[in-house]
Motif scaffolding. Structure first.
Motif, short mmCIF file in Angstrom:
data_model
loop_
_atom_site.label_atom_id
_atom_site.label_comp_id
_atom_site.label_asym_id
_atom_site.label_seq_id
_atom_site.Cartn_x
_atom_site.Cartn_y
_atom_site.Cartn_z
N SER A 133 0.85 -1.18 0.00
CA SER A 133 0.00 0.00 0.00
C SER A 133 0.89 1.24 0.00
N PRO A 134 0.36 2.38 -0.38
CA PRO A 134 1.17 3.61 -0.36
C PRO A 134 1.77 3.84 1.03
N GLY A 135 3.07 4.08 1.07
CA GLY A 135 3.74 4.29 2.35
C GLY A 135 4.18 3.01 3.02
N GLY A 136 3.89 1.88 2.39
CA GLY A 136 4.29 0.60 2.98
C GLY A 136 5.79 0.37 2.88
N HIS A 137 6.27 -0.65 3.57
CA HIS A 137 7.71 -0.93 3.62
C HIS A 137 8.01 -2.34 3.14
N LEU A 138 9.14 -2.47 2.47
CA LEU A 138 9.69 -3.79 2.14
C LEU A 138 10.91 -4.00 3.03
N ILE A 139 10.90 -5.08 3.80
CA ILE A 139 12.02 -5.38 4.69
C ILE A 139 12.75 -6.61 4.16
N ILE A 140 14.02 -6.44 3.88
CA ILE A 140 14.86 -7.55 3.42
C ILE A 140 15.83 -7.86 4.53
N TYR A 141 15.65 -9.02 5.17
CA TYR A 141 16.55 -9.41 6.25
C TYR A 141 17.50 -10.50 5.74
N GLY A 142 18.76 -10.35 6.07
CA GLY A 142 19.74 -11.35 5.66
C GLY A 142 21.05 -11.09 6.35
N PRO A 143 22.04 -11.92 6.06
CA PRO A 143 23.34 -11.76 6.72
C PRO A 143 24.16 -10.63 6.11
N PHE A 144 23.60 -9.44 6.16
CA PHE A 144 24.33 -8.28 5.65
C PHE A 144 25.42 -7.88 6.65
N LYS A 145 26.45 -7.30 6.10
CA LYS A 145 27.51 -6.78 6.97
C LYS A 145 27.32 -5.28 7.16
N LYS A 146 27.61 -4.83 8.36
CA LYS A 146 27.60 -3.41 8.65
C LYS A 146 29.01 -3.01 9.05
N ASN A 147 29.58 -2.09 8.34
CA ASN A 147 30.97 -1.70 8.55
C ASN A 147 31.92 -2.90 8.45
N GLY A 148 31.58 -3.79 7.53
CA GLY A 148 32.44 -4.96 7.29
C GLY A 148 32.27 -6.08 8.29
N GLN A 149 31.33 -5.96 9.21
CA GLN A 149 31.15 -6.97 10.25
C GLN A 149 29.70 -7.45 10.28
N PHE A 150 29.54 -8.76 10.53
CA PHE A 150 28.18 -9.27 10.78
C PHE A 150 27.72 -8.76 12.13
N ASN A 151 26.43 -8.46 12.22
CA ASN A 151 25.95 -7.92 13.50
C ASN A 151 25.54 -9.02 14.48
N THR A 152 25.39 -10.25 13.97
CA THR A 152 25.10 -11.34 14.90
C THR A 152 25.89 -12.58 14.49
N GLU A 153 26.07 -13.47 15.44
CA GLU A 153 26.77 -14.72 15.16
C GLU A 153 25.96 -15.60 14.23
N SER A 154 24.63 -15.59 14.40
CA SER A 154 23.78 -16.43 13.54
C SER A 154 23.88 -15.98 12.08
N ASN A 155 24.00 -14.68 11.86
CA ASN A 155 24.15 -14.20 10.48
C ASN A 155 25.46 -14.65 9.87
N ARG A 156 26.51 -14.70 10.68
CA ARG A 156 27.79 -15.18 10.18
C ARG A 156 27.68 -16.65 9.78
N GLU A 157 26.97 -17.43 10.62
CA GLU A 157 26.78 -18.85 10.31
C GLU A 157 25.97 -19.03 9.03
N VAL A 158 24.91 -18.23 8.89
CA VAL A 158 24.07 -18.32 7.70
C VAL A 158 24.88 -18.00 6.46
N SER A 159 25.71 -16.98 6.56
CA SER A 159 26.51 -16.59 5.41
C SER A 159 27.48 -17.70 5.01
N LEU A 160 28.11 -18.32 6.00
CA LEU A 160 29.05 -19.40 5.71
C LEU A 160 28.34 -20.61 5.12
N SER A 161 27.18 -20.95 5.70
CA SER A 161 26.46 -22.13 5.22
C SER A 161 25.91 -21.92 3.83
#
Lengths: 171, 95
Positions: A133-161
């Motif tokens: 709808s107008p003004g709605g949001h799309l959220i893409i969650y994944g093992p993104f890095k912020k400042n070159g670092q994963f923000n969680t350990e689970s994201n690092r595992e997901v990225s490796l797997s």
């Protein structure tokens, strides 16, 4: 106190959330358990998992939560997106008068982009543009890095797997 | 080829081998009746919800009158929350 004087049905705000790639339905159940007022529409590419999503949903729906019947969604299939939109419009017609173009307040997808072909990601963005709808949001969650670092350990595992998924072919 | 989407009614859960590999590590997958349980999905569900909260909490703002206990800011700024939620409702329905 105001709810004593206002007709609840007329003023109940309807929030529609579309989840692209619900997997087994565990995440949908977890989200809905914290947000019982939100209507979730789960979807999944693997139709073999739809009954699992429905089974998780039924547990909460029995207690007044709002998880709709899961739909098959191949993000590259326009007919599937149309069905998703129609499902959402059925809900919004009952409680909202927002514009007719899109009806979902939120489209979320978790851990899909990095393990699927690029065309799937493109299709999700394109499809979200049609159902939001107008003004709605799309959220893409994944093992993104912020400042070159994963923000969680689970994201690092997901990225490796995810390297082991490289042979997967989207058919 | 355009196909019509399937619904989940009366199906049994049969995740494909390809689908399981696609979703998670197969060694961390169990199934009880129709429910499939992926250990990895269970581990990160809390982290994902934390990231979603700023957006999902907007739904509670709209329901402020009816679910005030859901909106913790209420306890710090009840007046502001009351006004904002009231204006938001007016905008949502009559805007």
């Amino acid at each position: 106190m105001l709810h004593c004087f206002l007709p609840l049905d007329d003023f109940q705000i309807l929030w529609l959330v579309l989840e692209v790639g619900s997997g087994s339905g565990q995440h949908t159940q977890h989200f809905s358990s914290h947000y019982p007022n939100v209507v979730f529409q789960p979807t999944e590419y693997d139709v073999g998992l739809l009954p699992s999503i429905e089974a998780y949903s039924q547990d909460l729906n029995q207690h007044g939560h709002h998880i709709k019947r899961p739909l098959e969604l191949d993000a590259t299939n326009a007919a599937h997106w149309k069905a998703v939109l129609e499902s959402g419009l059925e809900e919004s017609a009952a409680g909202s008068t927002d514009g007719a173009a899109g009806c979902y307040d939120l489209v979320m997808t978790t851990n899909v982009f990095h393990i699927s072909p690029w065309v799937v990601g493109e299709s999700i963005v394109r499809g979200a543009g049609k159902v939001l709808s107008p003004g709605g949001h799309l959220i893409i969650y994944g093992p993104f890095k912020k400042n070159g670092q994963f923000n969680t350990e689970s994201n690092r595992e997901v990225s490796l797997s995810s390297f082991s998924f490289s042979s997967y072919s989207y058919s | 080829m355009i196909s019509t989407p399937e619904s989940a009614s009366s199906q049994t859960t049969e995740p494909s081998h390809q689908g399981i590999n696609f979703q998670q590590n197969m060694s961390e997958y169990i199934q009880v009746d129709r429910k499939v349980f992926f250990a990895a999905a269970d581990r990160n569900k809390g982290v994902i919800l934390d990231q979603m909260k700023p957006y999902l909490d907007q739904s509670r703002l709209g329901n402020y009158f009816f679910f005030p206990y859901c909106y913790p800011v209420h306890f710090s700024f009840p007046g502001i929350c009351f006004i904002v939620s009231y204006l938001w409702m007016i905008f949502k329905y009559f805007g």
